[in-house]
Design a protein around this motif. Structure first.
Motif, PDB file in Angstrom:
ATOM      1  N   SER A  25      63.051  72.936  84.489  1.00 27.48           N
ATOM      2  CA  SER A  25      62.222  71.923  85.142  1.00 27.48           C
ATOM      3  C   SER A  25      63.048  70.664  85.458  1.00 27.48           C
ATOM      4  CB  SER A  25      61.026  71.560  84.271  1.00 27.48           C
ATOM      5  OG  SER A  25      61.467  70.961  83.063  1.00 27.48           O
ATOM      6  N   ILE A  26      62.632  69.959  86.470  1.00 33.32           N
ATOM      7  CA  ILE A  26      63.308  68.729  86.901  1.00 33.32           C
ATOM      8  C   ILE A  26      62.477  67.535  86.456  1.00 33.32           C
ATOM      9  CG2 ILE A  26      64.118  67.385  88.893  1.00 33.32           C
ATOM     10  CD1 ILE A  26      65.702  69.927  88.533  1.00 33.32           C
ATOM     11  N   ARG A  27      63.127  66.553  85.859  1.00 33.99           N
ATOM     12  CA  ARG A  27      62.502  65.284  85.467  1.00 33.99           C
ATOM     13  C   ARG A  27      63.247  64.169  86.202  1.00 33.99           C
ATOM     14  NH1 ARG A  27      57.866  65.244  82.709  1.00 33.99           N
ATOM     15  NH2 ARG A  27      58.503  63.378  81.632  1.00 33.99           N
ATOM     16  N   TRP A  28      62.552  63.071  86.511  1.00 36.23           N
ATOM     17  CA  TRP A  28      63.125  61.974  87.288  1.00 36.23           C
ATOM     18  C   TRP A  28      63.133  60.679  86.492  1.00 36.23           C
ATOM     19  CZ3 TRP A  28      65.108  62.512  92.162  1.00 36.23           C
ATOM     20  CH2 TRP A  28      64.859  63.719  92.792  1.00 36.23           C
ATOM     21  N   THR A  29      64.195  59.900  86.662  1.00 39.57           N
ATOM     22  CA  THR A  29      64.292  58.549  86.126  1.00 39.57           C
ATOM     23  C   THR A  29      64.801  57.637  87.241  1.00 39.57           C
ATOM     24  OG1 THR A  29      66.566  58.897  85.350  1.00 39.57           O
ATOM     25  CG2 THR A  29      64.791  59.300  83.757  1.00 39.57           C
ATOM     26  N   TRP A  30      64.626  56.327  87.061  1.00 34.83           N
ATOM     27  CA  TRP A  30      65.151  55.376  88.043  1.00 34.83           C
ATOM     28  C   TRP A  30      65.986  54.323  87.335  1.00 34.83           C
ATOM     29  CZ3 TRP A  30      63.832  50.366  87.130  1.00 34.83           C
ATOM     30  CH2 TRP A  30      62.634  50.110  86.464  1.00 34.83           C
ATOM     31  N   GLN A  31      66.895  53.728  88.109  1.00 39.48           N
ATOM     32  CA  GLN A  31      67.722  52.620  87.638  1.00 39.48           C
ATOM     33  C   GLN A  31      67.856  51.626  88.780  1.00 39.48           C
ATOM     34  OE1 GLN A  31      71.174  55.005  86.655  1.00 39.48           O
ATOM     35  NE2 GLN A  31      70.779  54.698  84.465  1.00 39.48           N
ATOM     36  N   ALA A  32      67.946  50.354  88.441  1.00 39.22           N
ATOM     37  CA  ALA A  32      68.156  49.300  89.427  1.00 39.22           C
ATOM     38  C   ALA A  32      69.413  48.523  89.051  1.00 39.22           C
ATOM     39  CB  ALA A  32      66.957  48.354  89.479  1.00 39.22           C
ATOM     40  N   TYR A  33      70.289  48.335  90.042  1.00 37.71           N
ATOM     41  CA  TYR A  33      71.575  47.671  89.829  1.00 37.71           C
ATOM     42  C   TYR A  33      71.644  46.388  90.643  1.00 37.71           C
ATOM     43  CZ  TYR A  33      73.103  52.115  87.863  1.00 37.71           C
ATOM     44  OH  TYR A  33      73.220  53.238  87.095  1.00 37.71           O
ATOM     45  N   THR A  49      57.505  64.107  88.671  1.00 34.09           N
ATOM     46  CA  THR A  49      57.726  64.135  90.120  1.00 34.09           C
ATOM     47  C   THR A  49      58.427  62.860  90.582  1.00 34.09           C
ATOM     48  OG1 THR A  49      55.639  63.071  90.703  1.00 34.09           O
ATOM     49  CG2 THR A  49      55.599  65.487  90.447  1.00 34.09           C
ATOM     50  N   LEU A  50      59.084  62.973  91.730  1.00 37.83           N
ATOM     51  CA  LEU A  50      59.730  61.806  92.323  1.00 37.83           C
ATOM     52  C   LEU A  50      58.683  60.764  92.707  1.00 37.83           C
ATOM     53  CD1 LEU A  50      62.212  60.335  93.376  1.00 37.83           C
ATOM     54  CD2 LEU A  50      62.043  61.678  95.485  1.00 37.83           C
ATOM     55  N   THR A  51      57.517  61.197  93.150  1.00 39.04           N
ATOM     56  CA  THR A  51      56.444  60.266  93.520  1.00 39.04           C
ATOM     57  C   THR A  51      56.022  59.416  92.326  1.00 39.04           C
ATOM     58  OG1 THR A  51      55.656  61.780  95.218  1.00 39.04           O
ATOM     59  CG2 THR A  51      54.104  60.109  94.459  1.00 39.04           C
ATOM     60  N   GLU A  52      55.820  60.047  91.174  1.00 44.91           N
ATOM     61  CA  GLU A  52      55.473  59.299  89.961  1.00 44.91           C
ATOM     62  C   GLU A  52      56.574  58.308  89.596  1.00 44.91           C
ATOM     63  OE1 GLU A  52      52.804  62.220  87.181  1.00 44.91           O
ATOM     64  OE2 GLU A  52      54.950  62.657  87.330  1.00 44.91           O
ATOM     65  N   CYS A  53      57.815  58.749  89.742  1.00 44.33           N
ATOM     66  CA  CYS A  53      58.961  57.904  89.423  1.00 44.33           C
ATOM     67  C   CYS A  53      58.998  56.680  90.339  1.00 44.33           C
ATOM     68  CB  CYS A  53      60.244  58.724  89.538  1.00 44.33           C
ATOM     69  SG  CYS A  53      61.719  57.890  88.962  1.00 44.33           S
ATOM     70  N   LYS A  54      58.809  56.901  91.647  1.00 47.19           N
ATOM     71  CA  LYS A  54      58.821  55.783  92.598  1.00 47.19           C
ATOM     72  C   LYS A  54      57.640  54.845  92.376  1.00 47.19           C
ATOM     73  CE  LYS A  54      61.627  57.556  96.335  1.00 47.19           C
ATOM     74  NZ  LYS A  54      61.731  57.787  97.777  1.00 47.19           N
ATOM     75  N   ASN A  55      56.484  55.374  92.009  1.00 47.23           N
ATOM     76  CA  ASN A  55      55.333  54.520  91.719  1.00 47.23           C
ATOM     77  C   ASN A  55      55.617  53.601  90.542  1.00 47.23           C
ATOM     78  OD1 ASN A  55      53.818  55.561  93.835  1.00 47.23           O
ATOM     79  ND2 ASN A  55      52.727  57.023  92.550  1.00 47.23           N
ATOM     80  N   ASP A  56      56.268  54.122  89.504  1.00 46.01           N
ATOM     81  CA  ASP A  56      56.637  53.294  88.362  1.00 46.01           C
ATOM     82  C   ASP A  56      57.668  52.243  88.775  1.00 46.01           C
ATOM     83  OD1 ASP A  56      56.492  52.851  85.374  1.00 46.01           O
ATOM     84  OD2 ASP A  56      58.652  53.212  85.605  1.00 46.01           O
ATOM     85  N   ALA A  57      58.633  52.631  89.600  1.00 45.94           N
ATOM     86  CA  ALA A  57      59.647  51.682  90.072  1.00 45.94           C
ATOM     87  C   ALA A  57      58.994  50.568  90.887  1.00 45.94           C
ATOM     88  CB  ALA A  57      60.700  52.406  90.900  1.00 45.94           C
ATOM     89  N   ARG A  58      57.966  50.897  91.677  1.00 46.22           N
ATOM     90  CA  ARG A  58      57.258  49.874  92.459  1.00 46.22           C
ATOM     91  C   ARG A  58      56.612  48.829  91.550  1.00 46.22           C
ATOM     92  NH1 ARG A  58      55.898  54.470  95.660  1.00 46.22           N
ATOM     93  NH2 ARG A  58      57.018  54.344  97.624  1.00 46.22           N
ATOM     94  N   GLU A  59      56.138  49.258  90.398  1.00 42.99           N
ATOM     95  CA  GLU A  59      55.553  48.321  89.435  1.00 42.99           C
ATOM     96  C   GLU A  59      56.601  47.359  88.878  1.00 42.99           C
ATOM     97  OE1 GLU A  59      53.397  50.417  86.399  1.00 42.99           O
ATOM     98  OE2 GLU A  59      52.190  51.499  87.873  1.00 42.99           O
ATOM     99  N   HIS A  60      57.879  47.724  89.031  1.00 43.02           N
ATOM    100  CA  HIS A  60      58.981  46.886  88.541  1.00 43.02           C
ATOM    101  C   HIS A  60      59.762  46.218  89.672  1.00 43.02           C
ATOM    102  CE1 HIS A  60      58.100  49.465  85.093  1.00 43.02           C
ATOM    103  NE2 HIS A  60      58.531  48.445  84.376  1.00 43.02           N
ATOM    104  N   GLY A  61      59.248  46.298  90.911  1.00 46.23           N
ATOM    105  CA  GLY A  61      59.879  45.554  91.991  1.00 46.23           C
ATOM    106  C   GLY A  61      60.433  46.354  93.136  1.00 46.23           C
ATOM    107  N   TYR A  62      60.446  47.675  93.054  1.00 48.60           N
ATOM    108  CA  TYR A  62      60.942  48.501  94.142  1.00 48.60           C
ATOM    109  C   TYR A  62      59.965  48.376  95.307  1.00 48.60           C
ATOM    110  CZ  TYR A  62      62.404  52.800  96.597  1.00 48.60           C
ATOM    111  OH  TYR A  62      62.850  53.701  97.515  1.00 48.60           O
ATOM    112  N   ASP A  63      60.465  48.085  96.523  1.00 46.01           N
ATOM    113  CA  ASP A  63      59.563  47.815  97.630  1.00 46.01           C
ATOM    114  C   ASP A  63      59.791  48.703  98.852  1.00 46.01           C
ATOM    115  OD1 ASP A  63      61.942  46.772  98.499  1.00 46.01           O
ATOM    116  OD2 ASP A  63      61.150  44.804  98.990  1.00 46.01           O
ATOM    117  N   GLN A  64      60.394  49.866  98.666  1.00 43.91           N
ATOM    118  CA  GLN A  64      60.620  50.791  99.778  1.00 43.91           C
ATOM    119  C   GLN A  64      59.531  51.862  99.792  1.00 43.91           C
ATOM    120  OE1 GLN A  64      63.169  50.271 101.980  1.00 43.91           O
ATOM    121  NE2 GLN A  64      63.452  48.412 100.799  1.00 43.91           N
ATOM    122  N   PRO A  65      59.251  52.443 100.967  1.00 45.03           N
ATOM    123  CA  PRO A  65      58.219  53.490 101.026  1.00 45.03           C
ATOM    124  C   PRO A  65      58.633  54.764 100.322  1.00 45.03           C
ATOM    125  CG  PRO A  65      59.183  53.093 103.205  1.00 45.03           C
ATOM    126  CD  PRO A  65      59.828  52.148 102.235  1.00 45.03           C
TER     127      PRO A  65
END
Length: 65
Positions: A25-33, A49-65
């Protein structure tokens, strides 16, 4: 007069897949530099999922679609 708010420089976001060796299985994480390449923040957990990962990143400031 100096501004009271810190300047928030744009961050470079990275989404990382990792494969579980046992079940494949594939799991996703994000990092901001920062622009100088220093790790500014990262996800506290991994996501199914990547969608869940991006949604969490948006809560921390990620602003891309």
């Amino acid at each position: 007069m100096a501004p009271t708010d810190r300047i928030n420089l744009p961050l470079r976001w990275q989404f990382n897949p990792s494969q579980n060796r046992r079940d494949g299985s594939i799991r996703w994480t994000w990092q901001a530099y920062t622009q100088s390449g220093q790790l500014a923040m990262q996800s506290e957990r991994s996501f199914d999922t990547l969608t869940e990962c991006k949604n969490d990143a948006r809560e921390h400031g990620y602003d891309q679609p």
